[in-house]
Design a protein around this motif. Structure first.
Motif, mmCIF file in Angstrom:
data_model
loop_
_atom_site.group_PDB
_atom_site.id
_atom_site.type_symbol
_atom_site.label_atom_id
_atom_site.label_comp_id
_atom_site.label_asym_id
_atom_site.label_seq_id
_atom_site.Cartn_x
_atom_site.Cartn_y
_atom_site.Cartn_z
ATOM 1 N N ILE A 18 -37.488 25.300 4.056
ATOM 2 C CA ILE A 18 -36.421 26.073 3.416
ATOM 3 C C ILE A 18 -36.777 27.551 3.467
ATOM 4 C CG2 ILE A 18 -35.228 26.549 1.240
ATOM 5 C CD1 ILE A 18 -35.592 23.590 0.557
ATOM 6 N N GLY A 19 -35.876 28.326 4.053
ATOM 7 C CA GLY A 19 -36.144 29.750 4.218
ATOM 8 C C GLY A 19 -35.320 30.651 3.327
ATOM 9 N N ARG A 20 -34.317 30.089 2.690
ATOM 10 C CA ARG A 20 -33.438 30.922 1.852
ATOM 11 C C ARG A 20 -32.850 30.067 0.744
ATOM 12 N NH1 ARG A 20 -31.022 35.899 3.279
ATOM 13 N NH2 ARG A 20 -31.859 35.556 5.391
ATOM 14 N N VAL A 21 -32.746 30.629 -0.481
ATOM 15 C CA VAL A 21 -32.175 29.932 -1.630
ATOM 16 C C VAL A 21 -31.033 30.759 -2.207
ATOM 17 C CG1 VAL A 21 -32.615 29.091 -3.984
ATOM 18 C CG2 VAL A 21 -34.342 28.775 -2.201
ATOM 19 N N VAL A 22 -29.899 30.109 -2.466
ATOM 20 C CA VAL A 22 -28.752 30.778 -3.078
ATOM 21 C C VAL A 22 -28.368 30.021 -4.346
ATOM 22 C CG1 VAL A 22 -27.890 31.648 -0.882
ATOM 23 C CG2 VAL A 22 -27.091 29.443 -1.704
ATOM 24 N N TYR A 23 -27.644 30.681 -5.247
ATOM 25 C CA TYR A 23 -27.215 30.049 -6.492
ATOM 26 C C TYR A 23 -25.697 29.966 -6.520
ATOM 27 C CZ TYR A 23 -26.775 28.977 -11.481
ATOM 28 O OH TYR A 23 -26.475 28.376 -12.676
ATOM 29 N N ASP A 24 -25.179 28.775 -6.730
ATOM 30 C CA ASP A 24 -23.731 28.529 -6.757
ATOM 31 C C ASP A 24 -23.173 28.961 -8.115
ATOM 32 O OD1 ASP A 24 -21.176 27.520 -6.809
ATOM 33 O OD2 ASP A 24 -21.732 25.444 -6.390
ATOM 34 N N ILE A 25 -22.248 29.920 -8.114
ATOM 35 C CA ILE A 25 -21.681 30.431 -9.371
ATOM 36 C C ILE A 25 -20.223 30.024 -9.539
ATOM 37 C CG2 ILE A 25 -23.280 32.375 -9.515
ATOM 38 C CD1 ILE A 25 -20.986 34.165 -8.457
ATOM 39 N N SER A 26 -19.824 28.903 -8.924
ATOM 40 C CA SER A 26 -18.430 28.438 -8.993
ATOM 41 C C SER A 26 -18.219 27.527 -10.198
ATOM 42 C CB SER A 26 -18.073 27.668 -7.717
ATOM 43 O OG SER A 26 -18.339 28.447 -6.579
ATOM 44 N N SER A 27 -17.134 27.739 -10.904
ATOM 45 C CA SER A 27 -16.785 26.894 -12.047
ATOM 46 C C SER A 27 -15.880 25.756 -11.577
ATOM 47 C CB SER A 27 -16.063 27.724 -13.118
ATOM 48 O OG SER A 27 -14.839 28.230 -12.591
ATOM 49 N N LYS A 28 -15.668 24.769 -12.454
ATOM 50 C CA LYS A 28 -14.697 23.706 -12.214
ATOM 51 C C LYS A 28 -13.598 23.803 -13.252
ATOM 52 C CE LYS A 28 -13.964 18.717 -12.247
ATOM 53 N NZ LYS A 28 -14.521 17.385 -12.529
ATOM 54 N N PRO A 29 -12.297 24.011 -12.863
ATOM 55 C CA PRO A 29 -11.873 24.375 -11.521
ATOM 56 C C PRO A 29 -12.226 25.844 -11.227
ATOM 57 C CG PRO A 29 -10.016 24.416 -13.040
ATOM 58 C CD PRO A 29 -11.210 23.949 -13.823
ATOM 59 N N PRO A 30 -12.071 26.304 -9.969
ATOM 60 C CA PRO A 30 -11.421 25.640 -8.835
ATOM 61 C C PRO A 30 -12.332 24.687 -8.078
ATOM 62 C CG PRO A 30 -12.089 27.830 -8.189
ATOM 63 C CD PRO A 30 -12.432 27.714 -9.646
ATOM 64 N N ALA A 31 -13.656 24.802 -8.222
ATOM 65 C CA ALA A 31 -14.556 23.915 -7.490
ATOM 66 C C ALA A 31 -14.700 22.595 -8.253
ATOM 67 C CB ALA A 31 -15.926 24.581 -7.328
ATOM 68 N N THR A 32 -15.313 21.595 -7.605
ATOM 69 C CA THR A 32 -15.768 20.409 -8.314
ATOM 70 C C THR A 32 -17.250 20.598 -8.611
ATOM 71 O OG1 THR A 32 -16.183 19.306 -6.208
ATOM 72 C CG2 THR A 32 -14.080 18.854 -7.279
ATOM 73 N N ILE A 33 -17.828 19.702 -9.402
ATOM 74 C CA ILE A 33 -19.244 19.853 -9.747
ATOM 75 C C ILE A 33 -20.113 19.608 -8.517
ATOM 76 C CG2 ILE A 33 -21.139 18.951 -11.143
ATOM 77 C CD1 ILE A 33 -19.079 18.401 -13.355
ATOM 78 N N GLU A 34 -19.921 18.460 -7.884
ATOM 79 C CA GLU A 34 -20.622 18.182 -6.630
ATOM 80 C C GLU A 34 -19.937 18.948 -5.502
ATOM 81 O OE1 GLU A 34 -23.331 16.379 -6.163
ATOM 82 O OE2 GLU A 34 -23.532 15.381 -8.113
ATOM 83 N N TRP A 35 -20.679 19.224 -4.438
ATOM 84 C CA TRP A 35 -20.105 19.958 -3.309
ATOM 85 C C TRP A 35 -19.239 19.057 -2.430
ATOM 86 C CZ3 TRP A 35 -22.352 24.742 -0.637
ATOM 87 C CH2 TRP A 35 -22.793 25.666 -1.594
ATOM 88 N N GLU A 36 -19.556 17.777 -2.408
ATOM 89 C CA GLU A 36 -18.756 16.830 -1.620
ATOM 90 C C GLU A 36 -18.317 15.681 -2.508
ATOM 91 O OE1 GLU A 36 -20.402 17.319 2.951
ATOM 92 O OE2 GLU A 36 -20.958 15.529 1.833
#
Length: 516
Positions: free
Chosen positions: A498-516
């Motif tokens: 792993i060379g890079r780490v990002v943090y997901d700042i999306s709420s539900k909605p509009p996103a879902t909790i899991e990515w898929e």
């Protein structure tokens, strides 16, 4: 026992209404919105609620209401579509306004009404609708208006019907719980006789009625839901009748198999089967990137492996038990009625093999009326250890839906190591119990980096941490920057791929909790 009946027209929050009312101690049942009045068991029913819906009353396939239900001698509450449906059916007008109402909207009263007992004028409601009432039907009084001067509450004495355009069940609505309490206690005069201990009794009775003397087979995923179902089955049935099968798909978290074996043995399981099926699942997923296809493959493979393993043992004529929650059902378009829409399929809901078993009545899902936090409360009521029921949710498809794109053993091992570090760091920093769900997602891209003087091309890892009350809505956990910086550094130093780490700042909605 007094109860409130909810007619479900396909709303994503129908079960949330039921859950809120159960929270105040009154039993609720949900039935399809198109149920005929003669098919409703009105015994002990103290009130009826008509839910919202994703449809307009003018849609060709809009959910219909049997008009005779309005004449039943109990108070009725229409929420959003429930109000619009009754208004339209009784001769009022519903139309799409130039100003739609989504989110916060301030409500002002026009006349007093017991639904708003002790609630101050001009409270902030939560709206979610495109259509609005244009003209109320004859016999209705306007009780309250929104800040856009649209009817927000109406009342009809003849039918003992109150209709509201907003959603008191969602946490963003001011005084939402008080409004539901007023309907249930002030208007319906229902008695608070419901508890999780009572749910254990009712669920046990239902399990014994459906199962009779047939063996029950439960597939254990390693998560809280299937563990609680295992505890519930073992409390309702003789241990000899319950067969618990843990299938290690190769998509599990680090150390998962060992934890599962220890936990299930502690619950008194006598028939426990631990199956290593990595060599079946991973080849079946080779070359597959589409998330819905991955879920279908995993769901069908669970059933196929299960049937192969049953054939090796004496578990004939068994019923399949699953840890399906109501959120799984509604996101998969499988609510009580036929009008819910698909948000994403769940492997244990829309898999073709699972559907065939469901149609044949060969599946029991004793958690299908509950939300995640209620499942945890149920687990505690069953005597399951807090450390087990307090674990963060883990999806049935496991790492298969946390690896975006094609799933391989190498990617699973990378994600396992990174996720274990993330969770361990949360525990060390006393953050784990403040977060509803935390996990890592391995992205299908690589990023250029440098280690020492060497150029590297490592995977990108996304961290996800959210806070929620029930999983229906969720917000981002607000890490202190120092924590997220240190966690990122530890992961990239220990997991070299792993060379890079990002943090997901999306709420539900509009996103879902899991990515898929």
């Amino acid at each position: 026992m007094d109860k409130v009946l909810i007619l479900d027209f396909g709303s994503q929050t129908t079960q949330l209404i039921a859950r809120r009312i159960r929270e105040i101690g009154v039993y609720t049942e949900i039935i399809s919105g198109d149920t005929l009045h003669q098919d409703i068991d009105t015994q002990n029913v103290r009130g009826i609620i008509f839910s919202g819906s994703p449809y307009s009353v003018y849609s060709e396939d809009a959910p219909q209401l049997d008009p005779e239900i309005l004449s039943l001698p109990v108070p009725k509450l229409g929420i959003c579509y429930g109000l619009q449906r009754v208004t339209h059916d009784l001769g009022g007008t519903v139309e799409r306004k130039h100003t739609r109402e989504f989110g916060r909207s301030r409500i002002s009263f026009r006349i007093p009404h017991p639904l708003f007992h002790t609630i101050p004028d001009r409270f902030v409601s939560w709206m979610s609708h495109g259509d609005s009432l244009d003209r109320v039907a004859d016999g209705f009084e306007l009780v309250a208006e929104s800040e856009n001067h649209h009817p927000a509450c109406v009342w009809n004495e003849r039918y003992n019907f109150t209709g509201i355009q907003f959603h008191p069940e969602v946490s963003h609505c001011e005084y939402g719980m008080k409004i539901l309490e007023n309907f249930v206690f002030e208007i319906c005069q229902a008695k608070a006789e419901w508890s999780m201990e009572r749910y254990v009794e009712l669920a046990g009775e239902d399990i014994r009625k459906k199962v009779k003397d047939r063996p029950v087979l439960l597939l254990i995923s390693g998560g809280v839901d299937s563990t609680v179902v295992g505890g519930l089955l073992l409390s309702a049935l003789p241990a000899e009748q319950v067969h618990l099968m843990y299938i290690d798909t190769g998509l599990m978290r680090k150390g998962e198999s060992e934890r599962v074996a220890t936990t299930l043995a502690s619950l008194g399981a006598k028939n426990l089967y631990l199956i290593n099926a990595e060599d079946s699942f991973l080849p079946a997923l080779a070359g597959v990137s589409d998330p819905e296809e991955k879920r279908r493959i995993i769901g069908d493979m669970f059933i196929s492996v299960q049937e192969e393993e049953i054939a090796k043992r004496t578990i004939e004529n068994s019923i399949l038990a699953q840890g399906t929650l109501y959120t799984d059902l509604i996101e998969s378009g499988k609510g009580v009625g036929t009008k819910a829409q698909v948000i994403k399929s769940h492997h244990n809901v829309r898999s073709p093999l699972v559907e065939k078993k469901r149609e044949r009545g060969e599946i029991i899902e004793p958690l299908s009326l509950l939300y995640k936090d209620e499942v945890r409360a149920l687990g505690l009521a069953l005597g399951i250890d807090q450390k087990i029921v307090g674990r963060h949710p883990f999806p049935g498809p496991g790492l298969g839906v946390r690896i975006l794109g094609e799933v391989t053993k190498e990617k699973c091992d990378i994600l396992r190591d990174a996720d274990a570090i993330f969770i361990q760091e949360l525990r060390l920093r006393n953050l784990y119990d403040k977060i509803w769900q935390a996990f890592c997602v391995l992205l299908p891209v690589r990023s250029v980096g440098v280690a020492g003087d060497a150029r590297e091309y490592g995977y990108v890892l996304a961290l996800r941490a959210i806070i929620s009350a029930d999983g229906m809505t969720a917000d981002v956990y607000p890490f202190e920057m120092q924590d997220i910086l240190e966690i990122s550094s530890i992961i990239t130093n220990k997991v070299h791929q792993i060379g890079r780490v990002v943090y997901d700042i999306s709420s539900k909605p509009p996103a879902t909790i899991e990515w898929e």
